[in-house]
Motif scaffolding. Structure first.
Motif, short mmCIF file in Angstrom:
data_model
loop_
_atom_site.label_atom_id
_atom_site.label_comp_id
_atom_site.label_asym_id
_atom_site.label_seq_id
_atom_site.Cartn_x
_atom_site.Cartn_y
_atom_site.Cartn_z
N VAL A 1 39.30 33.02 34.12
CA VAL A 1 39.16 32.10 35.25
C VAL A 1 37.68 31.98 35.60
O VAL A 1 36.99 32.99 35.78
CB VAL A 1 39.94 32.59 36.48
N ILE A 2 37.21 30.74 35.67
CA ILE A 2 35.82 30.48 36.08
C ILE A 2 35.88 29.63 37.35
O ILE A 2 36.35 28.50 37.33
CB ILE A 2 35.03 29.76 34.98
N LEU A 3 35.41 30.21 38.45
CA LEU A 3 35.41 29.54 39.75
C LEU A 3 33.98 29.13 40.07
O LEU A 3 33.10 29.98 40.23
CB LEU A 3 35.96 30.50 40.81
N LEU A 4 33.75 27.83 40.16
CA LEU A 4 32.41 27.30 40.44
C LEU A 4 32.39 26.77 41.87
O LEU A 4 33.17 25.88 42.22
CB LEU A 4 32.07 26.19 39.46
N ILE A 5 31.51 27.33 42.69
CA ILE A 5 31.44 26.96 44.11
C ILE A 5 30.10 26.28 44.40
O ILE A 5 29.04 26.90 44.24
CB ILE A 5 31.62 28.18 45.02
N LYS B 1 37.26 41.86 33.03
CA LYS B 1 35.87 41.95 33.43
C LYS B 1 35.61 40.94 34.55
O LYS B 1 36.29 39.92 34.65
CB LYS B 1 34.95 41.67 32.24
N VAL B 2 34.60 41.22 35.38
CA VAL B 2 34.34 40.36 36.54
C VAL B 2 32.84 40.16 36.72
O VAL B 2 32.02 41.03 36.37
CB VAL B 2 34.95 40.95 37.83
N GLY B 3 32.48 39.00 37.30
CA GLY B 3 31.08 38.73 37.53
C GLY B 3 30.87 37.80 38.71
O GLY B 3 31.76 37.02 39.07
N ILE B 4 29.68 37.89 39.34
CA ILE B 4 29.29 36.98 40.41
C ILE B 4 27.87 36.48 40.16
O ILE B 4 27.01 37.22 39.67
CB ILE B 4 29.38 37.63 41.81
N ILE B 5 27.65 35.21 40.51
CA ILE B 5 26.35 34.57 40.34
C ILE B 5 26.07 33.75 41.59
O ILE B 5 26.96 33.11 42.14
CB ILE B 5 26.34 33.64 39.12
N SER B 6 24.80 33.72 42.02
CA SER B 6 24.41 32.84 43.12
C SER B 6 22.95 32.46 42.99
O SER B 6 22.11 33.29 42.61
CB SER B 6 24.64 33.52 44.48
N THR B 7 22.63 31.22 43.33
CA THR B 7 21.24 30.79 43.36
C THR B 7 20.59 31.10 44.71
O THR B 7 19.42 30.79 44.91
CB THR B 7 21.11 29.28 43.05
N GLY C 1 35.23 41.11 26.35
CA GLY C 1 36.42 41.93 26.59
C GLY C 1 37.68 41.31 26.02
O GLY C 1 37.78 40.09 25.88
N ASP C 2 38.64 42.14 25.69
CA ASP C 2 39.90 41.67 25.09
C ASP C 2 40.86 41.08 26.12
O ASP C 2 41.70 40.25 25.78
CB ASP C 2 40.60 42.82 24.36
N LYS C 3 40.73 41.49 27.37
CA LYS C 3 41.73 41.11 28.38
C LYS C 3 41.33 39.90 29.22
O LYS C 3 42.07 39.48 30.09
CB LYS C 3 42.00 42.30 29.30
N GLY C 4 40.14 39.35 28.96
CA GLY C 4 39.70 38.19 29.71
C GLY C 4 38.81 38.57 30.89
O GLY C 4 38.45 39.72 31.07
N PHE C 5 38.48 37.56 31.71
CA PHE C 5 37.53 37.81 32.79
C PHE C 5 37.73 36.85 33.96
O PHE C 5 38.40 35.82 33.85
CB PHE C 5 36.09 37.69 32.28
N PHE C 6 37.09 37.22 35.10
CA PHE C 6 36.99 36.36 36.27
C PHE C 6 35.52 36.22 36.62
O PHE C 6 34.82 37.23 36.77
CB PHE C 6 37.75 36.93 37.46
N LEU C 7 35.04 34.99 36.74
CA LEU C 7 33.64 34.74 37.10
C LEU C 7 33.55 33.76 38.25
O LEU C 7 34.17 32.69 38.21
CB LEU C 7 32.88 34.18 35.89
N MET C 8 32.78 34.13 39.29
CA MET C 8 32.45 33.21 40.38
C MET C 8 30.97 32.88 40.26
O MET C 8 30.12 33.77 40.30
CB MET C 8 32.74 33.86 41.74
#
Length: 475
Positions: A44-48, A134-140, A261-268
């Motif tokens: 899942v890729i959540l773009l805000i 796996k999980v990640g967060i990004i912000s400008t 990763g084998d199980k996928g990821f969540f990224l915001m």
């Protein structure tokens, strides 16, 4: 042939065709192809786009492509409208808005990752992490700012919790963290402890520049902090000779790492400076920040194409300043501006009483905005700065006044400066915002929904257990 014989043959043929049809339907009902269309997304890729309302989208489209152009986010298959009110206000701030998206419950403005009583609750990022992803967060902006913090931390007040948020991002073992806010990880804000050193000791690669980021290969965990506070505006990167990566570059690198990763990821991933430009009524800046965000959408869609395992959701946490693409807006003049209102504000000079030098106002507007102000307009500008003491972000009042002056001069659609000054959110509105989605599970994004529905829809589509309002330590 007798008439009765012909009728018999016709009826036999009809029966045969019916039997074939029944057999075909039975095959379709049991076919594995049908089951695959309902498959759960692996990623899942959540773009805000912070503050991104319909007006900001339309301004970006008009200035970049003209009236017949199409943004990449507009090409996503499914669209909904989302309400954004908070628990204690019909207009949300980024803390409560981001928390509602992340946790599935309403909270009060200024609160992050907690319920209205101040009790810590889990986020969708916690749910995906608990499910082995796996999980990640990004912000400008800063990674400790309201929206990214809503996914990776919990504090009762956004204005006093920056250092605590940085500590929680470490404690919660988020795999990829990219953005600004380096000062909150340093010893002077961490009771003498170097938090960046702790990340490195825990196996994180660490980067501070665009070049370093691009060279990071086959890393499992990554911390990238590219500015002490907020990252630079897109408009200013050239004049400042910025070495910061763009939002598309940070997002692409995060996907590269998380997808190992084998199980996928969540990224915001948050295009946070759209909101900053809207607060300042900086129409040119909104255009540039929006296009960078839209290019991120393009890159994400390109990566996910033909994979059939990635849900992409694009939305905002709220709308800011009632931005609109007014008929009277001078597009040609706005496109000639090359720096942000913030950069312009830093070129002003002050007298010994810390009053703005009128001559510097004339020079700055002429040089950077290509506007020749009259003596009366200069005095009005200085008076507005004095009068409009904002309830939040007071240090930005000069750049906000520059933006409002330019927007008014070029007849762009934006809320009045007095509304912004009196607003506890600095000019947010209750306007519904659009949600765009593509990939497995995206069909659930339709009609009018609430911001608390986002995490529920995503976790349901992904088959990830999630109970809004629950905290894992209470289990």
């Amino acid at each position: 042939m007798k008439k009765t014989s012909r009728r018999f043959i016709h009826e036999l043929a009809q029966a045969h065709r019916f039997g074939v049809l029944v057999l075909f339907c039975l095959i379709c009902m049991t076919s594995p192809i049908q089951a695959e269309t309902k498959s759960a997304p692996k990623n899942v890729i959540l773009l805000i786009g912070d503050g991104m309302g319909l007006g900001a989208i339309e301004i970006a489209r008009q200035l970049e492509y003209g009236k017949t152009g199409i943004l990449h986010l507009e090409k996503l298959e499914h669209v909904a409208l989302m309400r954004t009110y908070s628990a204690n206000n019909y207009v949300t701030d980024s803390a409560a808005g981001g928390s509602a998206i992340a946790t599935g419950i309403k909270t009060n403005n200024e609160m992050i990752g907690v319920n209205a009583k101040g009790e810590e609750v889990d986020s969708i990022l916690d749910a995906f992490q608990a499910n082995g992803k796996k999980v990640g967060i990004i912000s400008t902006n800063m990674v400790v700012d309201a929206t990214p913090a809503a996914f990776g931390a919990s504090v009762s007040n956004r204005w006093t919790g920056g250092a605590h948020i940085a500590r929680q991002l470490f404690d919660n073992q988020i795999d990829v963290i990219l953005g600004g806010g380096a000062s909150y990880f340093e010893a002077d804000k961490q009771n003498g402890e170097d938090l960046i050193a702790k990340f490195k000791k825990a196996g994180y690669a660490f980067t501070t520049t665009k070049e370093e980021l691009s060279s990071m290969n086959k890393k499992e965990k990554l911390l990238g902090l590219f500015h002490p506070t907020y990252m630079n505006f897109k408009l200013d990167k050239e004049v400042l000779h910025s070495q910061e990566p763009s939002l598309p570059e940070m997002t692409a690198k995060a996907i590269d790492i998380l997808s190992q990763g084998d199980k996928g990821f969540f990224l915001m991933s948050e295009g946070a400076r759209i909101d900053s430009m809207e607060h300042a009524a900086d129409i040119t800046g909104i255009w540039k920040e929006m296009i960078e965000f839209d290019q991120t959408v393009k890159e994400v869609v390109k990566w996910a194409k033909n994979r059939n395992d990635t849900l992409i959701v694009v939305l905002a946490d709220h709308e800011t300043m009632g931005i609109s693409a007014s008929e009277t807006m001078d597009i040609a003049a706005l496109k000639k501006i090359r720096v942000s209102s913030e950069y312009m504000s830093k070129q002003l000079t002050f007298d010994k009483n810390n009053e703005i030098n009128p001559k510097s106002v004339v020079t700055v507007f002429k040089k950077y905005a290509h506007i020749s102000l009259t003596d009366h307009e200069v005095q009005q500008f200085i008076d507005n700065v004095r009068k409009n003491r904002t309830l939040v972000y007071p240090k930005h009042r000069i750049e906000w006044e520059i933006g409002s002056t330019i927007a008014n001069y070029h007849k762009a659609g934006v809320a009045d400066r007095s509304i912004r000054a009196a607003s506890s959110t600095g000019g947010h509105t209750a306007n519904m915002i659009p949600v765009f989605a593509a990939g497995p599970g995206s069909e659930a994004f339709e009609g009018v929904i609430d911001n608390t529905d986002i995490s529920k829809i995503i976790t349901k589509a992904s088959g990830v257990p999630f109970t809004p309002g629950q905290h894992k330590k209470e289990e």
